[in-house]
Write a protein that holds these residues in place. Structure first.
Motif, PDB file in Angstrom:
ATOM      1  N   TYR A  20       0.857  -1.129  -0.043  1.00  0.00           N
ATOM      2  CA  TYR A  20       0.032  -0.030   0.014  1.00  0.00           C
ATOM      3  C   TYR A  20       0.897   1.208   0.018  1.00  0.00           C
ATOM      4  CZ  TYR A  20       1.200  -0.071   5.200  1.00  0.00           C
ATOM      5  OH  TYR A  20       1.482  -0.182   6.385  1.00  0.00           O
ATOM      6  N   VAL A  21       0.235   2.494  -0.109  1.00  0.00           N
ATOM      7  CA  VAL A  21       1.041   3.665  -0.501  1.00  0.00           C
ATOM      8  C   VAL A  21       0.826   4.558   0.970  1.00  0.00           C
ATOM      9  CG1 VAL A  21       1.148   5.712  -1.391  1.00  0.00           C
ATOM     10  CG2 VAL A  21       1.035   3.530  -2.893  1.00  0.00           C
ATOM     11  N   TYR A  22       1.567   5.233   1.535  1.00  0.00           N
ATOM     12  CA  TYR A  22       1.483   6.023   2.631  1.00  0.00           C
ATOM     13  C   TYR A  22       1.759   7.256   2.224  1.00  0.00           C
ATOM     14  CZ  TYR A  22       6.164   5.217   4.259  1.00  0.00           C
ATOM     15  OH  TYR A  22       7.631   5.008   4.208  1.00  0.00           O
ATOM     16  N   ARG A  23       1.237   8.278   2.929  1.00  0.00           N
ATOM     17  CA  ARG A  23       1.693   9.849   2.851  1.00  0.00           C
ATOM     18  C   ARG A  23       2.772  10.145   3.708  1.00  0.00           C
ATOM     19  NH1 ARG A  23      -2.552  13.055  -0.423  1.00  0.00           N
ATOM     20  NH2 ARG A  23      -1.440  11.858  -1.846  1.00  0.00           N
ATOM     21  N   ILE A  25       4.894  13.657   5.293  1.00  0.00           N
ATOM     22  CA  ILE A  25       4.748  15.062   5.393  1.00  0.00           C
ATOM     23  C   ILE A  25       5.521  15.867   4.545  1.00  0.00           C
ATOM     24  CG2 ILE A  25       5.038  17.082   7.186  1.00  0.00           C
ATOM     25  CD1 ILE A  25       4.487  15.182   9.164  1.00  0.00           C
ATOM     26  N   SER A  26       6.785  15.475   4.116  1.00  0.00           N
ATOM     27  CA  SER A  26       7.382  16.679   3.186  1.00  0.00           C
ATOM     28  C   SER A  26       7.799  15.631   2.242  1.00  0.00           C
ATOM     29  CB  SER A  26       8.417  17.343   4.111  1.00  0.00           C
ATOM     30  OG  SER A  26       9.108  16.241   4.890  1.00  0.00           O
ATOM     31  N   ASN A  27       8.058  14.599   2.087  1.00  0.00           N
ATOM     32  CA  ASN A  27       8.394  13.684   0.969  1.00  0.00           C
ATOM     33  C   ASN A  27       7.443  12.915   0.027  1.00  0.00           C
ATOM     34  OD1 ASN A  27      11.449  14.428   0.772  1.00  0.00           O
ATOM     35  ND2 ASN A  27      11.554  13.536   2.998  1.00  0.00           N
ATOM     36  N   GLY A  28       6.369  13.423   0.211  1.00  0.00           N
ATOM     37  CA  GLY A  28       5.224  12.945  -0.994  1.00  0.00           C
ATOM     38  C   GLY A  28       4.675  11.537  -0.535  1.00  0.00           C
ATOM     39  N   ASP A  29       4.285  10.910  -1.230  1.00  0.00           N
ATOM     40  CA  ASP A  29       3.806   9.325  -1.063  1.00  0.00           C
ATOM     41  C   ASP A  29       4.976   8.468  -1.251  1.00  0.00           C
ATOM     42  OD1 ASP A  29       1.283  10.349  -0.998  1.00  0.00           O
ATOM     43  OD2 ASP A  29       0.622   9.736  -2.945  1.00  0.00           O
ATOM     44  N   ARG A  30       4.918   7.505  -0.353  1.00  0.00           N
ATOM     45  CA  ARG A  30       5.845   6.306  -0.100  1.00  0.00           C
ATOM     46  C   ARG A  30       5.214   4.923  -0.190  1.00  0.00           C
ATOM     47  NH1 ARG A  30      10.148   8.826   2.987  1.00  0.00           N
ATOM     48  NH2 ARG A  30      11.483  10.088   1.491  1.00  0.00           N
ATOM     49  N   GLU A  31       5.705   3.833  -0.813  1.00  0.00           N
ATOM     50  CA  GLU A  31       5.314   2.588  -0.997  1.00  0.00           C
ATOM     51  C   GLU A  31       5.724   1.693   0.354  1.00  0.00           C
ATOM     52  OE1 GLU A  31       4.906   0.193  -4.966  1.00  0.00           O
ATOM     53  OE2 GLU A  31       6.150   1.874  -5.323  1.00  0.00           O
ATOM     54  N   MET A  32       4.646   0.826   0.384  1.00  0.00           N
ATOM     55  CA  MET A  32       4.963  -0.343   1.405  1.00  0.00           C
ATOM     56  C   MET A  32       5.058  -1.570   0.687  1.00  0.00           C
ATOM     57  SD  MET A  32       5.376   0.766   4.717  1.00  0.00           S
ATOM     58  CE  MET A  32       5.276  -0.730   5.653  1.00  0.00           C
ATOM     59  N   PHE A  33       6.154  -2.392   0.833  1.00  0.00           N
ATOM     60  CA  PHE A  33       6.046  -3.584   0.349  1.00  0.00           C
ATOM     61  C   PHE A  33       6.033  -4.983   1.013  1.00  0.00           C
ATOM     62  CE2 PHE A  33       8.972  -0.806  -2.310  1.00  0.00           C
ATOM     63  CZ  PHE A  33       8.533  -0.948  -3.507  1.00  0.00           C
ATOM     64  N   LEU A  34       5.670  -6.056   0.597  1.00  0.00           N
ATOM     65  CA  LEU A  34       5.273  -7.189   1.327  1.00  0.00           C
ATOM     66  C   LEU A  34       6.225  -8.328   0.645  1.00  0.00           C
ATOM     67  CD1 LEU A  34       3.657  -8.409   3.657  1.00  0.00           C
ATOM     68  CD2 LEU A  34       2.179  -9.186   1.697  1.00  0.00           C
ATOM     69  N   CYS A  35       6.923  -8.900   1.297  1.00  0.00           N
ATOM     70  CA  CYS A  35       8.173 -10.033   0.716  1.00  0.00           C
ATOM     71  C   CYS A  35       7.066 -11.211   0.788  1.00  0.00           C
ATOM     72  CB  CYS A  35       9.247 -10.270   1.827  1.00  0.00           C
ATOM     73  SG  CYS A  35      10.276 -11.593   1.304  1.00  0.00           S
ATOM     74  N   GLN A  36       7.172 -11.748  -0.621  1.00  0.00           N
ATOM     75  CA  GLN A  36       6.446 -12.872  -0.954  1.00  0.00           C
ATOM     76  C   GLN A  36       6.727 -14.206  -0.066  1.00  0.00           C
ATOM     77  OE1 GLN A  36       3.801 -11.108  -1.715  1.00  0.00           O
ATOM     78  NE2 GLN A  36       3.107 -12.407  -3.066  1.00  0.00           N
TER      79      GLN A  36
END
Ligand SMILES: [Zn+2]
Length: 335
Positions: A20-23, A25-36
Motif C-alpha cells: 500500500y501507499v502512505y503519505r 509530511i514533506s516527501n510525498g507518497d511512499r510505498e510499502m512492500f510485502l515480501c512474498q
C-alpha cells in the motif's frame, strides 16, 4: 528509476510485491512492500539513506552541497538553521551510501585505466609533526573520468597504503590494462607488487622471476632535479616493478607528467573545510575526517558535474548510464 533492484531487507528475496501507499509530511507518497517469501512488510526507504528522515530531500541536498563546497560544519548549521546533531547524523549515514556505491562501481569491468595516486595532509585536532598526524589522505583517481576510487585517511604508515592498494588490487582484477602513476612515493609500487605479482615462468632453469600481473604497470615520477647530485642520474620517470613480458607499456612521459589528482587536491582544499589551511575548520578526529571524505566521495563521483570534463565522473567512467538525482541516490538500498 532505481539504482538497484529492491530486495527484502529480511531475507534478501527479490520476490516482493506492492502492498500500500502512505503519505509523508514533506516527501510525498511512499510505498510499502510485502515480501512474498517471508511475509516481511517494509517501506521503500528501509535500509536507505532516507530511512527515518523527515526533512525534504531538496533541503538535505542543499545543505550537503554547501558542506562539499567548503562550508564548515558550524557555519552550515547556522546558515541553514539546523541542529549540529542532525547534520552529523546525515553525514554519518553517507558511510553506508559510500560502501554501497563503491561495491556497485567495483562490480563493473573496465578495459583500460590510468590511475593517479597522491597523498596530502591536513591537521587533526592539534598541531603535531606531519609524520605523526592522522590527517594523511591517499587519493586514487581514474584519470580520464576523474572518478575517485580511494580516499582514506589516517597516519602515513604501511596500513594506510595497504588500504589504498587493496582497492587498487580489486581494480586490477576488474581492468584489462591498468597503469598506476605516482609522484615519488615508492611504497605504492612496493606494496602493489607484493599483492599483484605473479610468478612468470621463463622456461629456463632456476628460480622463476617475480613480475607484476599481466596488464599492470607502475610508474613513479621522480621529484626534483638530480642534476646537481653526484653519481648516476635517475631518470625523470621510472617503471619501478618488473612488468609481465606481455604487458605493453603505452604510457608516454608526457602522459605521465600530467597530474589531475594534484588539481583535485587543490579543489579539495577549497571544497572540504577540514583541508583548509590556516583556519580552525580542520578536522577534530580521524573518524570525523573520514566521515566528510565519504560525503565528498559520493558527491564528487555521483552527483557533481566535473568542471573540466563537464560530466559526472560516474557517468564518464561508465558505471552510471546517465546523470542521477539526489532522490534516486538517497533511495538506493544499502548492501
Ligand atoms: Zn523476505
Amino acid at each position: 528509476m532505481l539504482l538497484f533492484t529492491c530486495k527484502c531487507p529480511n531475507c534478501s528475496s527479490e520476490n516482493i510485491r506492492h502492498d500500500y501507499v502512505y503519505r509523508t509530511i514533506s516527501n510525498g507518497d511512499r510505498e510499502m512492500f510485502l515480501c512474498q517469501d517471508c511475509k516481511y512488510s517494509f517501506s521503500e526507504t528501509k535500509n536507505t539513506f532516507l530511512q527515518d528522515i523527515r526533512k525534504p530531500v531538496s533541503k538535505i541536498w542543499e545543505v550537503l552541497n554547501a558542506r562539499t563546497e567548503g562550508t564548515s560544519l558550524n557555519a552550515t548549521c547556522r546558515i541553514f538553521k539546523i541542529a549540529k546533531n542532525t547534520l552529523l547524523a546525515w553525514e554519518r549515514k553517507f558511510s553506508y551510501l559510500y560502501s554501497t556505491l563503491f561495491i556497485y562501481s567495483m562490480a563493473h569491468t573496465f578495459i583500460q585505466s590510468v590511475i593517479e595516486g597522491d597523498e596530502f595532509y591536513t591537521k587533526v585536532k592539534k598541531n603535531v609533526p606531519a609524520e605523526e598526524s592522522s590527517g594523511w589522505t591517499i587519493v586514487l583517481m581514474d584519470r580520464a573520468s576523474r572518478f575517485i576510487w580511494e580516499m582514506s585517511c589516517g597516519k602515513k604508515d604501511r596500513s594506510l597504503f595497504e588500504k589504498a592498494i587493496k582497492t587498487l588490487a580489486e581494480l586490477v582484477n576488474q581492468t584489462e590494462d591498468i597503469t598506476l602513476l605516482t609522484d615519488g612515493e615508492r611504497r605504492y609500487g612496493k606494496i602493489l607488487f607484493e599483492i599483484c605479482h605473479e610468478l612468470f615462468q621463463t622456461g629456463m632453469r632456476g628460480r622463476p622471476r617475480k613480475v607484476l600481473k599481466k596488464g599492470v604497470t607502475v610508474r613513479v615520477k621522480n621529484k626534483g632535479s638530480q642534476a646537481h647530485k653526484k653519481g648516476r642520474k635517475r631518470p625523470k620517470y621510472q617503471t619501478t616493478c618488473p612488468q609481465h613480458p606481455e604487458t605493453t607499456n603505452h604510457i608516454t612521459d608526457k602522459e605521465t607528467h600530467a597530474n589531475h589528482v594534484e588539481a583535485n587536491n587543490a579543489a579539495m582544499r577549497r571544497k572540504c573545510s577540514a583541508y583548509r589551511r590556516k583556519t580552525n575548520t580542520y578536522a577534530k578526529s580521524e573518524t570525523g575526517l573520514q566521515r566528510v571524505l565519504n560525503v565528498y566521495w559520493v558527491v564528487h563521483n555521483f552527483l557533481r558535474v566535473h568542471f573540466t570534463t563537464k560530466k559526472v565522473p560516474a557517468v564518464s567512467l561508465g558505471v552510471l548510464e546517465c546523470e542521477t538525482t539526489p532522490e534516486v541516490l538517497f533511495s538506493a538500498q544499502y548492501v
